[in-house]
Design a protein around this motif. Structure first.
Motif, short mmCIF file in Angstrom:
data_model
loop_
_atom_site.label_atom_id
_atom_site.label_comp_id
_atom_site.label_asym_id
_atom_site.label_seq_id
_atom_site.Cartn_x
_atom_site.Cartn_y
_atom_site.Cartn_z
N PHE A 54 0.64 -1.04 0.16
CA PHE A 54 0.07 0.01 0.10
C PHE A 54 0.79 1.33 -0.34
CE2 PHE A 54 -2.62 3.24 2.01
CZ PHE A 54 -3.57 3.07 1.30
N SER A 55 1.86 1.32 1.00
CA SER A 55 2.60 2.39 1.05
C SER A 55 3.47 2.59 -0.31
CB SER A 55 3.59 2.41 2.19
OG SER A 55 4.52 3.41 2.41
N ILE A 56 4.06 1.49 -0.94
CA ILE A 56 4.93 1.82 -1.83
C ILE A 56 4.05 2.14 -3.32
CG2 ILE A 56 6.01 0.31 -3.94
CD1 ILE A 56 7.22 -1.40 -1.33
N VAL A 57 2.80 1.80 -3.62
CA VAL A 57 2.13 2.32 -4.64
C VAL A 57 1.48 3.62 -4.18
CG1 VAL A 57 -0.09 1.89 -5.65
CG2 VAL A 57 1.21 -0.05 -5.20
N HIS A 58 1.28 4.06 -2.98
CA HIS A 58 0.95 5.41 -2.50
C HIS A 58 2.06 6.26 -3.02
CE1 HIS A 58 -0.89 8.90 -0.39
NE2 HIS A 58 0.59 9.01 -0.02
N ASP A 59 3.44 5.76 -2.64
CA ASP A 59 4.37 7.04 -3.12
C ASP A 59 4.57 6.94 -4.70
OD1 ASP A 59 5.03 7.16 -0.54
OD2 ASP A 59 6.73 5.76 -0.42
N ALA A 60 4.23 5.77 -5.47
CA ALA A 60 4.38 5.81 -6.92
C ALA A 60 3.15 6.84 -7.53
CB ALA A 60 4.32 4.61 -7.24
N ILE A 61 2.03 6.74 -6.87
CA ILE A 61 1.01 7.65 -7.16
C ILE A 61 1.27 9.13 -6.98
CG2 ILE A 61 -1.27 8.35 -6.55
CD1 ILE A 61 -2.07 5.33 -5.93
N MET A 62 1.75 9.49 -5.77
CA MET A 62 2.03 10.75 -5.67
C MET A 62 3.18 11.43 -6.50
SD MET A 62 -0.05 11.29 -3.47
CE MET A 62 0.22 12.74 -3.09
N ILE A 63 4.25 10.47 -6.89
CA ILE A 63 5.10 10.85 -7.97
C ILE A 63 4.40 10.93 -9.29
CG2 ILE A 63 7.19 10.21 -9.14
CD1 ILE A 63 8.08 8.84 -6.66
N SER A 64 3.69 9.90 -9.48
CA SER A 64 2.90 10.20 -11.11
C SER A 64 2.18 11.44 -11.14
CB SER A 64 2.09 9.11 -11.16
OG SER A 64 3.04 7.81 -11.26
N ILE A 65 1.35 11.75 -9.97
CA ILE A 65 0.32 12.78 -10.23
C ILE A 65 1.25 14.10 -10.49
CG2 ILE A 65 -0.93 14.30 -8.29
CD1 ILE A 65 -2.14 11.71 -7.25
N ASN A 66 2.46 14.27 -10.06
CA ASN A 66 3.21 15.43 -9.85
C ASN A 66 3.64 15.49 -11.43
OD1 ASN A 66 3.17 16.42 -7.41
ND2 ASN A 66 4.90 15.12 -6.67
N GLN A 67 3.49 14.54 -12.20
CA GLN A 67 4.10 14.74 -13.65
C GLN A 67 2.74 15.04 -14.55
OE1 GLN A 67 5.76 10.96 -14.14
NE2 GLN A 67 7.69 11.39 -13.14
N LEU A 68 1.54 14.93 -13.89
CA LEU A 68 0.31 15.18 -14.61
C LEU A 68 0.22 16.95 -15.05
CD1 LEU A 68 -2.31 12.92 -13.04
CD2 LEU A 68 -1.10 12.51 -15.19
N SER A 69 -0.74 16.94 -15.96
CA SER A 69 -1.15 18.65 -15.89
C SER A 69 -1.75 19.12 -14.85
CB SER A 69 -1.97 18.70 -17.21
OG SER A 69 -3.21 18.25 -17.09
N ALA A 70 -1.98 20.55 -14.57
CA ALA A 70 -2.84 20.89 -13.52
C ALA A 70 -4.13 20.24 -13.51
CB ALA A 70 -2.55 22.44 -13.53
N THR A 71 -4.80 20.40 -14.46
CA THR A 71 -6.21 19.97 -14.72
C THR A 71 -6.23 18.59 -14.34
OG1 THR A 71 -6.33 21.52 -16.77
CG2 THR A 71 -8.07 19.72 -16.50
N ASP A 72 -5.30 17.53 -14.90
CA ASP A 72 -5.43 16.27 -14.47
C ASP A 72 -5.21 16.03 -13.20
OD1 ASP A 72 -6.18 15.55 -17.00
OD2 ASP A 72 -4.16 14.83 -17.71
N GLN A 73 -4.32 16.84 -12.56
CA GLN A 73 -3.92 16.91 -11.03
C GLN A 73 -5.13 16.96 -10.28
OE1 GLN A 73 -0.58 18.94 -9.60
NE2 GLN A 73 0.81 18.08 -11.45
N LYS A 74 -5.99 18.20 -10.75
CA LYS A 74 -7.09 18.48 -9.93
C LYS A 74 -8.24 17.32 -9.89
CE LYS A 74 -10.35 22.33 -9.73
NZ LYS A 74 -10.77 23.80 -10.15
#
Length: 128
Positions: A54-74
């Motif tokens: 759970f923790s590892i995937v959470h970290d990967a999700i957070m890193i991936s979100i930072n690479q999205l556009s502002a609209t997709d992040q929202k």
């Protein structure tokens, strides 16, 4: 990473969160006589493995979100995983379950030590 991939990971996280949350409920259903050192350790290992995933995937999700556009992040941050604060809730479930299992493990070890001490005392008095 694409937004659809992140959304899929968030769904997986919610399933894993439910599994972690139910760990304590399922643990308490085990009859007291069946709570051996081996059973408790197996449950602890499973709980820790699920939390690690759970923790590892959470970290990967957070890193991936930072690479999205502002609209997709929202858009992603409006997912129930974030609005319901699933990470923090799951972490609290994990800690509660870990504490309860460790209490039973400590009790089992004390019982085992007490039994060994009783046997030793019994043997020493019969040998006299």
């Amino acid at each position: 990473m694409r937004i659809s991939h992140i959304q899929g990971r968030l769904e997986q996280q919610q399933s894993l969160s439910i599994l972690i949350a139910r760990s304590l409920e399922n643990f308490t259903k085990i009859p007291t006589n069946d709570l051996t050192f081996r059973v408790i350790n197996a449950r602890l290992t499973s709980l820790k493995d699920n939390w690690d995933k759970f923790s590892i995937v959470h970290d990967a999700i957070m890193i991936s979100i930072n690479q999205l556009s502002a609209t997709d992040q929202k858009l992603i941050r409006s997912h129930a995983y974030f609005t319901d604060n699933i990470y923090s809730v799951t972490y609290e479930h994990y800690l509660e379950c870990l504490d309860r299992m460790n209490l039973h493990l400590d009790a089992e070890e004390q019982l085992k030590e007490g039994s060994s001490l009783t046997q030793s005392l019994s043997q020493s008095t019969t040998n006299q």
